[in-house]
Design a protein around this motif. Structure first.
Motif, PDB file in Angstrom:
ATOM      1  N   ARG A  85      49.146  36.700  34.353  1.00 18.74           N
ATOM      2  CA  ARG A  85      47.891  37.161  33.742  1.00 18.74           C
ATOM      3  C   ARG A  85      46.688  36.567  34.473  1.00 18.74           C
ATOM      4  NH1 ARG A  85      46.247  38.142  27.684  1.00 18.74           N
ATOM      5  NH2 ARG A  85      44.027  38.261  27.967  1.00 18.74           N
ATOM      6  N   ASP A  86      46.767  35.276  34.818  1.00 19.57           N
ATOM      7  CA  ASP A  86      45.679  34.646  35.566  1.00 19.57           C
ATOM      8  C   ASP A  86      45.512  35.297  36.932  1.00 19.57           C
ATOM      9  OD1 ASP A  86      45.158  32.870  33.504  1.00 19.57           O
ATOM     10  OD2 ASP A  86      46.431  31.292  34.361  1.00 19.57           O
ATOM     11  N   ALA A  87      46.634  35.596  37.574  1.00 22.11           N
ATOM     12  CA  ALA A  87      46.577  36.232  38.889  1.00 22.11           C
ATOM     13  C   ALA A  87      45.920  37.604  38.783  1.00 22.11           C
ATOM     14  CB  ALA A  87      47.978  36.368  39.475  1.00 22.11           C
ATOM     15  N   PHE A  88      46.224  38.351  37.723  1.00 19.04           N
ATOM     16  CA  PHE A  88      45.631  39.671  37.529  1.00 19.04           C
ATOM     17  C   PHE A  88      44.136  39.558  37.274  1.00 19.04           C
ATOM     18  CE2 PHE A  88      44.483  43.332  34.874  1.00 19.04           C
ATOM     19  CZ  PHE A  88      44.896  44.356  35.704  1.00 19.04           C
ATOM     20  N   GLU A  89      43.747  38.613  36.423  1.00 20.07           N
ATOM     21  CA  GLU A  89      42.334  38.456  36.088  1.00 20.07           C
ATOM     22  C   GLU A  89      41.513  37.932  37.267  1.00 20.07           C
ATOM     23  OE1 GLU A  89      42.246  36.081  32.569  1.00 20.07           O
ATOM     24  OE2 GLU A  89      42.937  37.728  31.302  1.00 20.07           O
ATOM     25  N   ASN A  90      42.125  37.139  38.145  1.00 28.37           N
ATOM     26  CA  ASN A  90      41.415  36.576  39.289  1.00 28.37           C
ATOM     27  C   ASN A  90      41.502  37.475  40.517  1.00 28.37           C
ATOM     28  OD1 ASN A  90      40.627  34.308  37.857  1.00 28.37           O
ATOM     29  ND2 ASN A  90      42.524  33.235  38.329  1.00 28.37           N
ATOM     30  N   ASP A  91      42.160  38.606  40.376  1.00 26.71           N
ATOM     31  CA  ASP A  91      42.323  39.548  41.477  1.00 26.71           C
ATOM     32  C   ASP A  91      40.981  40.210  41.769  1.00 26.71           C
ATOM     33  OD1 ASP A  91      43.603  41.073  43.385  1.00 26.71           O
ATOM     34  OD2 ASP A  91      44.342  42.551  41.939  1.00 26.71           O
ATOM     35  N   LEU A  92      40.483  40.028  42.957  1.00 26.50           N
ATOM     36  CA  LEU A  92      39.196  40.588  43.338  1.00 26.50           C
ATOM     37  C   LEU A  92      39.390  41.865  44.140  1.00 26.50           C
ATOM     38  CD1 LEU A  92      37.363  37.320  44.418  1.00 26.50           C
ATOM     39  CD2 LEU A  92      37.143  38.552  42.263  1.00 26.50           C
ATOM     40  N   CYS A  93      38.537  42.814  43.906  1.00 26.18           N
ATOM     41  CA  CYS A  93      38.582  44.065  44.648  1.00 26.18           C
ATOM     42  C   CYS A  93      38.174  43.794  46.101  1.00 26.18           C
ATOM     43  CB  CYS A  93      37.658  45.087  44.011  1.00 26.18           C
ATOM     44  SG  CYS A  93      37.721  46.696  44.812  1.00 26.18           S
ATOM     45  N   PRO A  94      38.946  44.300  47.063  1.00 28.68           N
ATOM     46  CA  PRO A  94      38.636  44.018  48.467  1.00 28.68           C
ATOM     47  C   PRO A  94      37.463  44.820  49.028  1.00 28.68           C
ATOM     48  CG  PRO A  94      40.622  45.338  48.289  1.00 28.68           C
ATOM     49  CD  PRO A  94      40.216  44.981  46.900  1.00 28.68           C
ATOM     50  N   VAL A  95      36.949  45.768  48.261  1.00 29.10           N
ATOM     51  CA  VAL A  95      35.764  46.521  48.701  1.00 29.10           C
ATOM     52  C   VAL A  95      34.678  46.340  47.645  1.00 29.10           C
ATOM     53  CG1 VAL A  95      37.096  48.223  50.009  1.00 29.10           C
ATOM     54  CG2 VAL A  95      36.521  48.691  47.625  1.00 29.10           C
ATOM     55  N   ASN A  96      33.443  46.640  48.005  1.00 31.81           N
ATOM     56  CA  ASN A  96      32.355  46.462  47.034  1.00 31.81           C
ATOM     57  C   ASN A  96      32.448  47.523  45.928  1.00 31.81           C
ATOM     58  OD1 ASN A  96      30.823  48.823  47.779  1.00 31.81           O
ATOM     59  ND2 ASN A  96      30.069  47.700  49.558  1.00 31.81           N
ATOM     60  N   ASP A  97      31.811  47.229  44.835  1.00 32.94           N
ATOM     61  CA  ASP A  97      31.872  48.101  43.657  1.00 32.94           C
ATOM     62  C   ASP A  97      31.334  49.502  43.930  1.00 32.94           C
ATOM     63  OD1 ASP A  97      32.979  46.046  42.197  1.00 32.94           O
ATOM     64  OD2 ASP A  97      31.089  45.476  41.225  1.00 32.94           O
ATOM     65  N   ASP A  98      30.305  49.608  44.757  1.00 30.67           N
ATOM     66  CA  ASP A  98      29.737  50.919  45.070  1.00 30.67           C
ATOM     67  C   ASP A  98      30.746  51.810  45.793  1.00 30.67           C
ATOM     68  OD1 ASP A  98      27.321  50.242  43.896  1.00 30.67           O
ATOM     69  OD2 ASP A  98      26.474  49.506  45.788  1.00 30.67           O
ATOM     70  N   LEU A  99      31.449  51.234  46.755  1.00 32.56           N
ATOM     71  CA  LEU A  99      32.452  52.006  47.500  1.00 32.56           C
ATOM     72  C   LEU A  99      33.613  52.379  46.592  1.00 32.56           C
ATOM     73  CD1 LEU A  99      33.519  53.294  50.062  1.00 32.56           C
ATOM     74  CD2 LEU A  99      34.410  51.054  50.745  1.00 32.56           C
ATOM     75  N   LEU A 100      34.068  51.456  45.768  1.00 25.50           N
ATOM     76  CA  LEU A 100      35.157  51.757  44.839  1.00 25.50           C
ATOM     77  C   LEU A 100      34.752  52.873  43.876  1.00 25.50           C
ATOM     78  CD1 LEU A 100      38.006  51.058  43.828  1.00 25.50           C
ATOM     79  CD2 LEU A 100      36.943  49.409  42.289  1.00 25.50           C
ATOM     80  N   GLY A 101      33.531  52.811  43.360  1.00 26.07           N
ATOM     81  CA  GLY A 101      33.040  53.857  42.470  1.00 26.07           C
ATOM     82  C   GLY A 101      32.947  55.204  43.170  1.00 26.07           C
TER      83      GLY A 101
END
Length: 132
Positions: free
Chosen positions: A4-20
């Motif tokens: 659960r900690d690993a999932f919560e600390n998982d950061l997206c490798p691209v910026n939020d704008d690109l992901l959106g």
């Protein structure tokens, strides 16, 4: 560290704008967005999206542009599974688009149930007794 900690600390490798933008992109614009990302970051993004149920379709699209080596190196068995799923996902879309394999839907034009006519005689007899 728990999963659960690993999932919560998982950061997206691209910026939020690109992901959106990728999330909102249609099927024609998404490949260009995916191509703009480095191959190793694409593999990380595919794994990131795969761990989130609402991003599974995006994960498969991104993974389809990744090499099996990159996905396995990053995700082990999960990466291997994601690679296989991304290759299988391409085939059903072609087959499911042909409507010739489905049976047509027909709707009934007759009533589903019929009701017996009401017997008004009982009510008329009761009305006669009340007025008398």
């Amino acid at each position: 560290m728990s999963s659960r900690d690993a999932f919560e600390n998982d950061l997206c490798p691209v910026n939020d704008d690109l992901l959106g933008a990728m999330y909102r992109a249609n099927e024609h614009g998404l490949p260009q967005l995916i191509a703009s990302i480095a191959p190793d970051v694409r593999a990380m993004l595919a794994m990131f999206c795969y761990r989130r149920s609402h991003l599974h379709a995006l994960a498969l699209s991104v993974a389809s542009s990744c090499s099996e080596r990159d996905l396995v190196q990053l995700g082990g068995r999960v990466g291997s599974t994601l690679f296989a799923l991304s290759r299988e996902a391409r085939l059903p879309h072609v087959a499911s688009s042909s409507h010739g394999q489905r049976k047509p839907i027909t709707l009934s034009t007759r009533p589903l149930t019929t009701f017996a006519p009401l017997d008004d005689q009982v009510d008329d007899d009761e009305a006669a007794l009340v007025s008398a």
